[in-house]
Design an enzyme around this catalytic site. Structure first.
Site: not given
Ligand SMILES: [Zn+2]
Length: 256
Positions: A57, A59, A61-62, A115, A134, A172
């Site tokens: 996805h 985001h 942090d990915h 998400h 996530d 995570h």
């Molecule tokens: Zn995420």
């Protein structure tokens, strides 16, 4: 037959990086690219050359590491068609039912929105492994940032139907905090109590709680257990639709 060597390592604090390596063809894929430097270091340590990144996805942090890693390795970046405009460097757009190939290993794309609007997971049946980003965490699930409870419930239900022995790799390491919350929802669940004790001991040693398995999550994860009479009773939602029960568990976690 299993082909992939799978290597998981912590990144950016509580994110996980995962590498999939097919020894026969030397193809190597990363699941998401949280951080370029840490990803390249992990590849160097293994002596593997990156051929692919599979994005779950959009985001940051990915995806933060995609462009630098692509520049360094020339790898191909695959990700969700429904988030194509939000993912830098995306080469291949995939959707529900598409197949991704890492050397000789085949993975299936499962759309798991909730998400984010276009979140996808990757399931490699011959290797018994699912990479769920996530959407699902161990004893938890992602926040509903771009979807409602019925959407996320439907996504989690798809993952719950994978073979019970499937190893589940999540984005995570939140398991310890997730267990503390889960015990407020289903305090009498013996499997959950055992998991909480195991994760607490792992945390003290600095050991990861992941990968988990579908069987373990079905037994312990309150976000998959909306049909549990004990949970319904605890929430005062006996006999209510399962997506409503799920939504209430999620709402309580948001304010926990
Ligand atoms: Zn995420």
């Amino acid at each position: 037959m299993a082909r992939l060597e799978i290597c998981q390592f912590p990144m950016r604090g509580d994110n996980y990086g995962v590498l999939l390596h097919d020894a026969e063809t030397e193809a190597t894929a990363a699941i998401d690219a949280p951080d370029a430097e840490e990803l390249l270091a992990a590849l160097g340590e293994k002596g593997w050359t990156l051929t692919d990144i599979l994005i779950t996805h959009h985001h940051y942090d990915h995806t933060a590491g995609i462009e630098a890693v692509k520049r360094m390795t020339g790898c191909t970046v695959t990700g969700p068609a429904r988030e194509a405009g939000l993912i830098p460097g995306l080469d291949v757009e995939v959707k529900e039912g598409d197949t991704v190939e890492i050397g000789g290993a085949k993975g299936r794309v499962i759309e798991t929105p909730g998400h984010t609007r276009g979140h996808i997971s990757y399931f490699f049946p011959d290797d018994g492994a699912a990479f769920v980003g996530d959407t699902m965490f161990s004893v938890g699930c992602g926040k509903l940032l771009e979807g409602d409870a019925p959407t996320m419930w439907s996504s989690l239900s798809k993952l719950a139907q994978l073979p019970p022995e499937t190893k589940v790799y999540c984005g995570h390491e939140y398991t310890n905090a997730n267990c503390r919350f889960a015990l407020t929802i289903e305090s009498g669940n013996a499997a959950l109590q055992a998991r909480a004790a195991e994760v607490e001991a792992n945390t003290q040693k600095g050991a990861p709680s992941l990968p988990t398995t579908i069987a373990q999550e079905l037994a312990t994860n309150p976000f998959l257990r909306a049909s549990s009479p004990a949970i319904q009773k605890q929430l005062g939602l006996e006999g209510r639709p399962l997506d409503e029960v799920f939504g209430e568990v999620r709402r309580r976690k948001d304010v926990f």
